[in-house]
Design an enzyme around this catalytic site. Structure first.
Site, short mmCIF file in Angstrom:
data_model
loop_
_atom_site.label_atom_id
_atom_site.label_comp_id
_atom_site.label_asym_id
_atom_site.label_seq_id
_atom_site.Cartn_x
_atom_site.Cartn_y
_atom_site.Cartn_z
N CYS A 115 0.80 -1.24 -0.03
CA CYS A 115 0.08 -0.05 0.01
C CYS A 115 0.92 1.25 0.11
O CYS A 115 0.29 2.38 -0.17
CB CYS A 115 -0.81 0.02 1.33
SG CYS A 115 -1.97 -1.49 1.13
N HIS A 257 -3.53 6.78 2.50
CA HIS A 257 -3.82 5.23 1.76
C HIS A 257 -5.37 5.00 2.54
O HIS A 257 -5.66 5.20 3.62
CB HIS A 257 -3.10 4.24 2.26
CG HIS A 257 -3.26 2.82 2.09
ND1 HIS A 257 -3.94 2.66 1.02
CD2 HIS A 257 -3.47 1.88 2.79
CE1 HIS A 257 -4.18 1.25 1.00
NE2 HIS A 257 -3.99 0.81 2.22
N ASN A 287 -10.28 -0.38 -0.03
CA ASN A 287 -8.76 -0.46 -0.29
C ASN A 287 -8.14 -1.26 -1.40
O ASN A 287 -8.26 -2.28 -1.49
CB ASN A 287 -8.40 -1.05 1.14
CG ASN A 287 -6.90 -1.20 1.19
OD1 ASN A 287 -6.10 -0.88 0.27
ND2 ASN A 287 -6.49 -1.84 2.41
#
Ligand code: UT7
Length: 330
Positions: A115, A257, A287
């Protein structure tokens, strides 16, 4: 003349199919109420059969190139951050993207930093541009996480989505604009907290792997990652602004993020910054790992939230454990 490195344009590549929490709860012991209250996620895009990470990356890259007014032939570096490549190990998905785009002048490679991948990619591109080893780069974060997700594991599968975001990264003569500074960090002691355990050199496939359900899927210790994220997010942003001689008040946006709204809320509390200055699109996108930050930048830009001269901080954290951020004068 002092050169700076700027993001000339961003682009997005999203699968058409959008799946709601309610749709997931038809086949999984979960609910819209649980997912929203624990994560803030309402929807995710999921790739169609046969749609790959390189397909989404190419879509995002084409949009970014068009908006930047440059052609694929003008690009001499493609850095593709991904955790869900088209092929395991070889070839790099970036090479497939280079071919599909027709960016024949570009060196292309994959970067694996989960990520934090887009931040790491931006840092690599900035360094190479300033060193003169590349002239103009495409930095892409692209994922089809739905193919490395166990759709029977409610602890993980509700969290992730598919998508890609791309940025055309260019040299500029305006020293106070662009990527002012970046930070990258790693805490490898937490490598097992988010892991695709099976299929690599540590646990290679054997005949019967599938029968034993040894699938290459994401396993996660959510609580450990949560604590890590709430600690590192404020640290990274504070470090970035301090290094630049600025303060948190100078930031128009923090674009984190997009893992969990509760992580972002906890970080906002710690930093004593209103939550409204953290951009969130995870209700719509979920996500998307390395695609999450460039996708958020695209959505923020599309909503008219980014003006030339705005100061923003982007910040990522994830498997590895990796973390990092960048301070950008848009
Ligand atoms: O990209 C970076 C990667 N990841 C992250 O940033 C994730 C960070 N961690 C998190 O976001 C959170 O820890 C999660 C969202 C993963 C989990 O939230 P939580 O509040 O820590 O939940 P929990 O794991 O403590 O689970 C609470 C309960 C459990 O039931 P019991 O054992 O209390 O009966 C789970 O089985 O919720 C249950 N549960 C669910 N229930 C309905 C877990 N997932 C679900 C679900 N639907 N999807």
């Amino acid at each position: 003349m002092t050169k700076s490195v700027i993001i000339r344009a961003v682009g997005a590549g999203l699968p058409e199919r959008r799946v709601s929490n309610d749709e997931l709860s038809k086949t999984l012991d979960t609910s819209d109420e649980w997912i929203r209250s624990h994560t803030g996620i309402g929807w995710r895009h999921l790739a169609a059969d046969g749609e790959t990470t390189s397909d989404l990356a190419v879509r995002a890259a084409r949009q970014a190139l068009e908006r930047a007014g440059v052609t694929p032939a003008d690009i001499d570096l493609i850095v593709l951050a991904t955790t869900s490549p088209d092929y395991f190990g070889c070839p790099p998905t970036a090479c497939i993207v280079q071919h599909k785009l027709g960016a024949t002048q570009a060196a292309a490679f994959d970067l694996v930093a989960a990520c934090s991948g887009f931040i790491y990619g931006l840092t690599v591109a900035k360094s190479m541009l300033l060193a003169g080893t590349a002239r103009r780069a495409l930095v892409i974060g692209a994922e089809v996480l739905s193919r490395v997700t166990d759709w029977t594991d409610r602890n993980t599968c509700v969290l992730f989505g598919d998508g890609a975001g791309a940025a055309v990264v260019d040299l500029s003569d305006t020293p106070d604009q662009g990527i002012l500074n970046t930070r990258m960090g790693t805490d490898g002691s937490g490598w097992e907290y988010i892991v695709i355990r099976n299929g690599g050199a540590a646990h290679p496939y054997t005949r019967g792997s599938l029968a034993q359900r040894k699938l290459p899927v994401i396993e996660m210790n959510g609580k450990k990652v949560f604590v890590f994220a709430v600690r590192t997010l404020p640290e990274v942003v504070r470090g970035l602004v301090a290094e630049a001689g600025l303060t948190l008040d100078d930031l128009k946006w923090i674009v984190p993020h997009q893992a969990n709204a509760r992580i972002i809320q906890a970080a906002a509390d710690q930093m004593k910054i209103p939550e409204s200055r953290f951009y969130m699109n995870l209700e719509q996108r979920a996500n998307t790992s390395s695609a999450s930050i460039p996708l958020a930048l695209c959505d923020l830009d599309a909503a008219g939230g980014l003006k030339r001269g705005d100061l923003i901080a982007i910040v990522g954290f994830g498997s590895g454990l990796t973390y990092g951020g960048a301070l950008i004068r848009w």
